[in-house]
Design an enzyme around this catalytic site. Structure first.
Site, PDB file in Angstrom:
ATOM      1  N   CYS A 108       0.807  -1.225   0.000  1.00 50.01           N
ATOM      2  CA  CYS A 108       0.000   0.000   0.000  1.00 50.01           C
ATOM      3  C   CYS A 108       0.837   1.270   0.000  1.00 50.01           C
ATOM      4  O   CYS A 108       0.319   2.361  -0.246  1.00 50.01           O
ATOM      5  CB  CYS A 108      -0.938   0.006   1.209  1.00 50.01           C
ATOM      6  N   HIS A 243      -3.336   7.210   3.484  1.00 45.80           N
ATOM      7  CA  HIS A 243      -3.765   5.924   2.910  1.00 45.80           C
ATOM      8  C   HIS A 243      -5.139   5.556   3.474  1.00 45.80           C
ATOM      9  O   HIS A 243      -5.374   5.635   4.690  1.00 45.80           O
ATOM     10  CB  HIS A 243      -2.730   4.843   3.260  1.00 45.80           C
ATOM     11  N   ASN A 273     -10.160  -0.103   1.018  1.00 46.88           N
ATOM     12  CA  ASN A 273      -8.706  -0.004   0.895  1.00 46.88           C
ATOM     13  C   ASN A 273      -8.290  -0.519  -0.489  1.00 46.88           C
ATOM     14  O   ASN A 273      -8.432  -1.702  -0.781  1.00 46.88           O
ATOM     15  CB  ASN A 273      -8.064  -0.843   2.011  1.00 46.88           C
TER      16      ASN A 273
END
Ligand code: ACO
Length: 318
Positions: A108, A243, A273
């Site tokens: 990520c 994020h 996500n």
């Protein structure tokens, strides 16, 4: 470096929390309370490379450049249907570029790592425009019987075009080897010579609470560090573009920097996500909704499997 264009693309299939209730022992109330996620987009008929190419084309159009003017492509990706070649090679052909490409897999945190590489390349090589494409299908990595992980993720692509400039005020990337917190293993092709036992985890194995703690502690450290590097305080930042993993992680970080909620844009309620695509796709949403003003200071921060982490401070001048 300077960002001169943004783009994004998402699958058409919307998967709401109540749709998950049909095959998982879960509830909309649990998911919303624990994560802030209401729905996510999941690949059904699309190919990830189609999303990636669309995001790339949008970013190039937004930057006012053609594919011939792209001097380098950095693609951030964890998995896609091709084991080889790298997704960047596929994207290059689809958009009609001829420049070299490089794939990175930093989970990520991939977008922050890609910005760091782009900054170094722009400083040391005779390049003008670098296209960064973050294309991820984490939904394809999940065990869809594991209610504690599959509810979190969605698929997406986000892209930016960067060129030479002095908007990047500070950047830091780190890796702290903590494989057990989040990993996936698969079996490779057998050979006549393999004697060892190999494991296929059949999806991601995640210790959610460990990831949560690592995410908050490392992000706090990164944010503190880049603020110091840039000679700035938390008040000097106009927007914290974090994020998009869990609204409670964002809240914990917000409490640490003690800033108003309005400085923390989010879209994870609609997209979940989306791994390294989350920050560039959010930047694109904000830019297209006219929520980014020239001269604003943005702090970007991400964490992911590895454990990889990174943050940077960027002046918005598009
Ligand atoms: N629905 C209903 N109940 C659930 C669900 C679900 N979807 N998932 C777990 N539960 C249950 C658990 O079984 C547990 O039940 P028990 O008390 O009877 O044992 C209970 O809910 C509490 O579980 P916890 O794990 O303590 O829940 P927590 O509040 O920690 O939330 C979560 C779990 C949402 C996963 C949280 O830990 C988290 O967000 N962690 C970070 C995950 C993350 O961001 N991962 C991505 C990292 S980035 C990357 O690189 C991919």
């Amino acid at each position: 470096m300077r960002i001169i264009g943004t783009g994004s693309a998402r699958p058409s299939k919307v998967v709401t929390n109540s749709m998950l209730e049909n095959f998982l022992d879960t509830s909309d109330e649990w998911i919303v309370t624990r994560t802030g996620i209401h729905e996510r987009r999941v690949i059904s008929s699309e190919n990830l490379e189609d999303l990636a190419a669309t995001a790339a084309r949008n970013a190039m159009e937004n930057a006012g450049i053609t594919a011939e003017q792209v001097d380098f492509i950095i693609c951030s990706n964890v998995v896609n249907e091709y084991v080889t070649p790298g997704l960047g090679c596929i994207i290059q052909g689809m958009i009609g570029a001829t420049c070299p490409t490089m794939d990175i897999n930093c989970a990520c945190t991939g977008f922050i790592y890609a910005l760091d590489v782009a900054e170094a390349y722009l400083a040391s090589k005779d390049l003008k425009n670098i296209l960064i494409v973050c294309a991820e299908e984490p939904a394809r990595m999940m065990n869809w019987h594991d209610r504690s992980s599959c509810i979190l993720f969605g698929d997406a692509a986000g892209a930016v075009v960067v060129t030479k400039g002095d908007d990047l005020k500070a950047i830091r990337v780190s890796t702290h080897c903590k494989v057990e917190a989040l990993y996936q293993k698969r079996k490779l092709q057998p050979t006549p010579f393999i004697t060892k036992e190999e494991v296929d985890t059949e999806g991601v194995v995640m210790n959610g609470q460990d990831v949560f703690k690592l995410a908050v502690s490392s992000s706090i450290k990164d944010i503190d560090k880049v603020l110091t590097m840039a000679g700035m305080s938390a008040d000097d930042i106009d927007l914290y573009v974090l994020h998009q993993a869990n609204v409670r992680i964002i809240e914990s970080i917000r409490h640490f920097v003690n800033q108003d909620k309005s400085k923390f844009p989010f879209n994870l309620d609609r997209y979940g996500n989306t791994s390294s695509a989350s920050i560039p796709a959010l930047l694109d949403d904000l830019s297209r909704d006219n929520k980014l003003k020239t001269g604003e200071m943005l702090l970007l921060s991400a964490f992911g499997a590895g454990f990889t982490t990174g943050a940077c401070i960027l002046r918005w001048s598009k």
